[in-house]
Design a protein around this motif. Structure first.
Motif, PDB file in Angstrom:
ATOM      1  N   ASN A 153      -0.502  47.044   4.927  1.00 61.53           N
ATOM      2  CA  ASN A 153      -0.726  48.321   5.591  1.00 61.53           C
ATOM      3  C   ASN A 153       0.260  48.469   6.748  1.00 61.53           C
ATOM      4  OD1 ASN A 153      -1.688  50.567   6.924  1.00 61.53           O
ATOM      5  ND2 ASN A 153      -3.769  49.799   7.167  1.00 61.53           N
ATOM      6  N   THR A 154       1.132  49.466   6.708  1.00 61.69           N
ATOM      7  CA  THR A 154       2.107  49.642   7.784  1.00 61.69           C
ATOM      8  C   THR A 154       1.480  50.209   9.058  1.00 61.69           C
ATOM      9  OG1 THR A 154       2.773  51.801   6.941  1.00 61.69           O
ATOM     10  CG2 THR A 154       4.111  49.898   6.264  1.00 61.69           C
TER      11      THR A 154
ATOM     12  N   ASN B 215       8.802  32.582  -6.621  1.00 60.32           N
ATOM     13  CA  ASN B 215      10.167  33.114  -6.690  1.00 60.32           C
ATOM     14  C   ASN B 215      10.197  34.450  -5.964  1.00 60.32           C
ATOM     15  OD1 ASN B 215      11.293  30.993  -8.145  1.00 60.32           O
ATOM     16  ND2 ASN B 215      10.620  31.882 -10.084  1.00 60.32           N
ATOM     17  N   ILE B 216      11.142  34.593  -5.045  1.00 58.75           N
ATOM     18  CA  ILE B 216      11.210  35.786  -4.199  1.00 58.75           C
ATOM     19  C   ILE B 216      12.594  36.400  -4.331  1.00 58.75           C
ATOM     20  CG2 ILE B 216      10.950  36.665  -1.841  1.00 58.75           C
ATOM     21  CD1 ILE B 216       9.346  33.946  -1.371  1.00 58.75           C
ATOM     22  N   GLY B 217      12.643  37.622  -4.829  1.00 54.92           N
ATOM     23  CA  GLY B 217      13.911  38.324  -4.992  1.00 54.92           C
ATOM     24  C   GLY B 217      14.311  39.077  -3.736  1.00 54.92           C
ATOM     25  N   THR B 218      13.391  39.855  -3.207  1.00 54.66           N
ATOM     26  CA  THR B 218      13.656  40.693  -2.040  1.00 54.66           C
ATOM     27  C   THR B 218      12.430  40.706  -1.146  1.00 54.66           C
ATOM     28  OG1 THR B 218      15.113  42.120  -3.341  1.00 54.66           O
ATOM     29  CG2 THR B 218      14.303  43.025  -1.272  1.00 54.66           C
ATOM     30  N   VAL B 219      12.663  40.681   0.155  1.00 56.19           N
ATOM     31  CA  VAL B 219      11.593  40.836   1.141  1.00 56.19           C
ATOM     32  C   VAL B 219      11.882  42.123   1.893  1.00 56.19           C
ATOM     33  CG1 VAL B 219      10.605  39.907   3.268  1.00 56.19           C
ATOM     34  CG2 VAL B 219      11.254  38.358   1.441  1.00 56.19           C
ATOM     35  N   THR B 220      10.896  43.005   1.974  1.00 55.46           N
ATOM     36  CA  THR B 220      11.038  44.212   2.783  1.00 55.46           C
ATOM     37  C   THR B 220      10.273  44.002   4.078  1.00 55.46           C
ATOM     38  OG1 THR B 220      11.265  45.615   0.838  1.00 55.46           O
ATOM     39  CG2 THR B 220      10.638  46.707   2.893  1.00 55.46           C
TER      40      THR B 220
ATOM     41  N   GLU C 223      19.981  36.358   6.783  1.00 54.19           N
ATOM     42  CA  GLU C 223      20.084  36.744   8.186  1.00 54.19           C
ATOM     43  C   GLU C 223      20.452  38.218   8.203  1.00 54.19           C
ATOM     44  OE1 GLU C 223      22.425  34.931  12.041  1.00 54.19           O
ATOM     45  OE2 GLU C 223      22.261  33.730  10.211  1.00 54.19           O
ATOM     46  N   LYS C 224      19.856  38.983   9.114  1.00 49.86           N
ATOM     47  CA  LYS C 224      20.129  40.425   9.109  1.00 49.86           C
ATOM     48  C   LYS C 224      20.047  40.981  10.524  1.00 49.86           C
ATOM     49  CE  LYS C 224      19.266  44.688   6.823  1.00 49.86           C
ATOM     50  NZ  LYS C 224      20.327  45.179   6.026  1.00 49.86           N
ATOM     51  N   GLU C 225      20.985  41.864  10.826  1.00 47.23           N
ATOM     52  CA  GLU C 225      20.983  42.640  12.064  1.00 47.23           C
ATOM     53  C   GLU C 225      20.327  43.983  11.734  1.00 47.23           C
ATOM     54  OE1 GLU C 225      22.234  42.653  16.141  1.00 47.23           O
ATOM     55  OE2 GLU C 225      22.703  41.104  14.688  1.00 47.23           O
ATOM     56  N   PHE C 226      19.284  44.360  12.471  1.00 52.23           N
ATOM     57  CA  PHE C 226      18.582  45.618  12.237  1.00 52.23           C
ATOM     58  C   PHE C 226      19.138  46.694  13.169  1.00 52.23           C
ATOM     59  CE2 PHE C 226      14.191  43.850  10.689  1.00 52.23           C
ATOM     60  CZ  PHE C 226      14.827  43.063   9.761  1.00 52.23           C
ATOM     61  N   GLU C 227      19.177  47.913  12.670  1.00 48.31           N
ATOM     62  CA  GLU C 227      19.590  49.039  13.513  1.00 48.31           C
ATOM     63  C   GLU C 227      18.404  49.544  14.306  1.00 48.31           C
ATOM     64  OE1 GLU C 227      21.952  52.109  11.854  1.00 48.31           O
ATOM     65  OE2 GLU C 227      23.026  50.744  10.523  1.00 48.31           O
ATOM     66  N   SER C 228      18.669  50.046  15.489  1.00 54.78           N
ATOM     67  CA  SER C 228      17.621  50.645  16.323  1.00 54.78           C
ATOM     68  C   SER C 228      17.189  51.970  15.684  1.00 54.78           C
ATOM     69  CB  SER C 228      18.158  50.898  17.729  1.00 54.78           C
ATOM     70  OG  SER C 228      17.166  51.504  18.522  1.00 54.78           O
ATOM     71  N   THR C 229      15.897  52.211  15.668  1.00 54.34           N
ATOM     72  CA  THR C 229      15.370  53.439  15.048  1.00 54.34           C
ATOM     73  C   THR C 229      14.427  54.152  16.014  1.00 54.34           C
ATOM     74  OG1 THR C 229      13.590  52.175  14.031  1.00 54.34           O
ATOM     75  CG2 THR C 229      15.557  52.583  12.680  1.00 54.34           C
ATOM     76  N   GLU C 230      14.859  54.330  17.228  1.00 55.44           N
ATOM     77  CA  GLU C 230      14.083  54.984  18.281  1.00 55.44           C
ATOM     78  C   GLU C 230      12.875  55.783  17.777  1.00 55.44           C
ATOM     79  OE1 GLU C 230      14.491  55.204  21.764  1.00 55.44           O
ATOM     80  OE2 GLU C 230      15.922  53.561  21.554  1.00 55.44           O
ATOM     81  N   GLY C 231      11.676  55.259  17.992  1.00 59.58           N
ATOM     82  CA  GLY C 231      10.454  55.970  17.668  1.00 59.58           C
ATOM     83  C   GLY C 231      10.032  55.929  16.209  1.00 59.58           C
TER      84      GLY C 231
ATOM     85  N   LEU D   8       9.672  53.425  12.445  1.00 58.75           N
ATOM     86  CA  LEU D   8       9.663  52.073  11.882  1.00 58.75           C
ATOM     87  C   LEU D   8      11.021  51.735  11.287  1.00 58.75           C
ATOM     88  CD1 LEU D   8       6.332  51.537   9.894  1.00 58.75           C
ATOM     89  CD2 LEU D   8       7.096  50.338  11.935  1.00 58.75           C
ATOM     90  N   GLN D   9      11.429  50.497  11.461  1.00 60.53           N
ATOM     91  CA  GLN D   9      12.605  49.973  10.783  1.00 60.53           C
ATOM     92  C   GLN D   9      12.115  49.462   9.426  1.00 60.53           C
ATOM     93  OE1 GLN D   9      12.823  47.084  13.956  1.00 60.53           O
ATOM     94  NE2 GLN D   9      14.959  47.594  14.302  1.00 60.53           N
ATOM     95  N   SER D  10      12.787  49.804   8.362  1.00 59.57           N
ATOM     96  CA  SER D  10      12.439  49.271   7.049  1.00 59.57           C
ATOM     97  C   SER D  10      13.702  48.670   6.453  1.00 59.57           C
ATOM     98  CB  SER D  10      11.877  50.357   6.141  1.00 59.57           C
ATOM     99  OG  SER D  10      11.394  49.782   4.943  1.00 59.57           O
TER     100      SER D  10
END
Length: 129
Positions: A32-33, A56-61, A88-96, A98-100
């Motif tokens: 639940n988001t 086995n894990i292909g992708t994690v969101t 490893e991942k750099e996330f972009e800021s998403t002011e206000g 959710l980052q997905s």
């Protein structure tokens, strides 16, 4: 791709670096988001998810807020130790908003995934799913 909660698959959050009683770590895997785990400040922050059997894990969101940099590590033992890096991942800021972020793990097999948040856009971060 499985869109159910990790809880329904038997996964558990077995370690978390910090916790707010109003936003417990179990919220990360409930699917639940609208519910979330919130850090209590300072970096790095981490949490470990345990699967009942090698998976086995292909992708994690990762749906989050204020996360700037994330590392994911895995292991295949029953103990949550001796991890090896997988992404490893750099996330972009998403002011206000959710980052997905979908993070490819190339079908790696794991009994534990460790998520290490090394930096945030604010003192506190939240992980919703």
């Amino acid at each position: 791709m499985i869109e159910s909660s990790l809880t329904s698959l038997g996964a558990k959050v077995v370690l978390v670096a910090s916790s707010d009683e109003n936003h417990p770590p179990e919220n990360i895997i409930d699917g639940n988001t609208k519910t979330f785990w919130m850090s209590t400040g300072m970096f790095p922050q981490e949490f470990i998810i345990h699967f009942p059997e090698p998976t086995n894990i292909g992708t994690v969101t990762v749906d989050s807020y204020n996360v700037k940099h994330l590392k994911i590590e895995k292991n295949t033992s029953q103990n949550a130790s001796q991890f090896e890096p997988v992404a490893e991942k750099e996330f972009e800021s998403t002011e206000g908003h959710l980052q997905s972020n979908a993070i490819t793990l190339n079908g790696c097999s794991a009994t534990h995934l460790r998520f290490i948040i090394t930096a945030g856009y604010d003192h506190f971060v939240s992980v919703h799913r």
